[in-house]
Scaffold this motif. Structure first.
Motif, mmCIF file in Angstrom:
data_model
loop_
_atom_site.group_PDB
_atom_site.id
_atom_site.type_symbol
_atom_site.label_atom_id
_atom_site.label_comp_id
_atom_site.label_asym_id
_atom_site.label_seq_id
_atom_site.Cartn_x
_atom_site.Cartn_y
_atom_site.Cartn_z
ATOM 1 N N SER A 105 1.260 10.137 4.062
ATOM 2 C CA SER A 105 -0.020 9.645 4.573
ATOM 3 C C SER A 105 0.183 9.086 5.967
ATOM 4 O O SER A 105 1.320 8.848 6.413
ATOM 5 N N ARG A 135 -2.380 -3.501 -2.872
ATOM 6 C CA ARG A 135 -3.122 -2.254 -2.746
ATOM 7 C C ARG A 135 -4.587 -2.543 -2.423
ATOM 8 O O ARG A 135 -5.071 -3.664 -2.599
ATOM 9 N N ASP A 174 2.393 5.134 -8.994
ATOM 10 C CA ASP A 174 2.318 5.140 -7.531
ATOM 11 C C ASP A 174 3.693 5.088 -6.879
ATOM 12 O O ASP A 174 3.828 5.436 -5.700
ATOM 13 N N SER A 224 2.127 5.623 6.016
ATOM 14 C CA SER A 224 3.417 5.473 5.362
ATOM 15 C C SER A 224 4.396 4.639 6.177
ATOM 16 O O SER A 224 5.148 3.833 5.610
ATOM 17 N N ASP A 251 2.541 0.869 7.236
ATOM 18 C CA ASP A 251 2.488 -0.101 6.141
ATOM 19 C C ASP A 251 3.837 -0.722 5.849
ATOM 20 O O ASP A 251 3.910 -1.729 5.132
ATOM 21 N N ARG A 272 0.807 -1.220 0.000
ATOM 22 C CA ARG A 272 0.000 0.000 0.000
ATOM 23 C C ARG A 272 0.850 1.285 0.000
ATOM 24 O O ARG A 272 1.489 1.599 -0.989
ATOM 25 N N ASP A 273 0.859 2.035 1.124
ATOM 26 C CA ASP A 273 1.525 3.348 1.192
ATOM 27 C C ASP A 273 2.926 3.274 1.794
ATOM 28 O O ASP A 273 3.439 4.283 2.288
#
Length: 371
Positions: free
Chosen positions: A253, A229, A246, A256, A259, A130-131
């Motif tokens: 975020s 994701r 991405d 960040s 994750d 993800r982030d």
């Protein structure tokens, strides 16, 4: 059964040494032009991989393995970048050129140039959650974020916000100091203005970057990248390139850092694996239910087929008994009562007629159900 040698490299843990490796963000050449895998890599991670292979004795251990052994490298964060470069070092060794070498890196950082990252796809899989900030923490993305912040409209917005905040702080202090000592209110300074050298610094950023900085900006996450994701409230796994949009921007975020932690990777991967197992089980159950429904639908047809086969058998028996000529039937002797039972047995033609019809009907129903 093939056996494996698994090498696991942890991520950043020791603040005195591991952080120094992370911050050694220069580039260094891995191999020359004749090497199987060559390119620019992260200097700190490259030297860490070299130290493991040459100084810690990993190379001697791998040389002593039987040829049938597979080599598996696993790492997270700093360890992921290290095993990526370590895989290239091992594969460049002639003793392991034909050996099965595979590496997996979780939260893999930008540690190789694009050429080496592409060449390692057959031997390296990088997983990005993800982030996660680490795969995006490249010099290219840092420069892009810096330029975004220094845009005139963004700078004007930041200046306005700064002035508003400092004015509010000044009014707060002024009010409280006035209540405590009216004479001290005159000593309260007005809100300071933002530094005027910010735009001057922006003008100086147009200077050409050094060759070392250019090389550092080209580092990307290497290997075959699997991007975990979220899509409509659930996780999906997607294979992406290192140039995916991405990964080409350093976003900020709340997830960040969270994750990037290994427990987050484990939780998501276990959830995806469980969902795949449930999907396979659901497909198998659906197939079983469909087969049961087809069998139930074919039951009436099978019943009618059995009745048709029995009627065909009776017709065969009647046709065999009526095949005698009428004149011979008139003079035929009356059978003995003891032999009456045997005389009423169906002929061989009738006994095989029903099974033959049944098999044909069943085959037809089965073919129809499959179609």
């Amino acid at each position: 059964k093939a056996q494996e040698c698994v090498v696991n490299v942890r991520g950043t843990q020791d603040r005195e040494h591991d952080v120094l490796i992370d911050m050694n963000m220069g580039t260094e050449a891995l191999g020359d032009g004749s090497a199987r895998f060559h390119g620019q890599v992260h200097r700190g991670m490259f030297r860490g991989a070299q130290y493991m292979y040459s100084e810690l004795g990993l190379g001697q251990i791998l040389h002593g393995l039987p040829h049938a052994y597979k080599i598996r490298l696993v790492g997270h964060s700093l360890g992921a970048g290290t095993v990526a470069i370590l895989a290239a070092i091992i594969l460049n060794d002639p003793a392991h050129a034909a050996r099965d070498v595979q590496a997996v890196g979780f939260g893999i950082p930008a540690c190789c140039d694009e050429t080496l990252a592409r060449d390692l796809k057959a031997h390296l899989t990088g997983v990005i959650h993800r982030d996660d900030v680490v795969p995006r923490l490249s010099m290219h993305n840092v420069d892009a974020l810096k330029n975004e912040i220094k845009r005139p409209e963004v700078q004007a917005w930041a200046d306005h916000q700064f002035q508003e905040d400092m004015r509010a702080v000044g009014n707060y202090l002024k009010h409280h100091l006035t209540l405590s000592s009216p004479s001290s209110a005159k000593s309260v300074p007005g809100p300071p203005t933002p530094h005027s050298h910010a735009h001057a610094h922006e003008a100086s950023s147009g200077q050409p970057a050094s060759p070392q900085r250019k090389a550092l900006r080209q580092l990307v996450p290497p290997g075959r990248l699997v991007y975990l994701r979220e899509e409509q409230g659930r996780y999906v796994a997607e294979v992406i390139e290192s140039t995916h949009p991405d990964l080409r921007q350093l976003g900020v975020s709340a997830n960040s850092i969270a994750d990037h932690r290994m427990p987050a990777y484990v939780r998501v991967l276990r959830g995806l694996n469980l969902r795949m197992q449930l999907h396979a089980f659901s497909r198998a159950s659906t197939s079983t239910e469909a087969a049961a429904a087809a069998a139930a639908a074919a039951a009436p047809a099978a019943h009618h087929a059995r009745r048709a086969a029995a009627a065909a058998g009776r017709r065969c028996r009647r046709s065999s008994s009526s095949s005698v000529a009428p004149d011979r039937l008139r003079h035929a002797p009356t059978p003995h009562p003891a032999r009456l039972h045997h005389a009423r047995r169906p002929s061989s033609q009738g006994s095989h007629c029903a099974p033959a019809c049944w098999e044909q009907v069943v085959s037809l129903v089965s073919a129809t159900s499959c179609a």
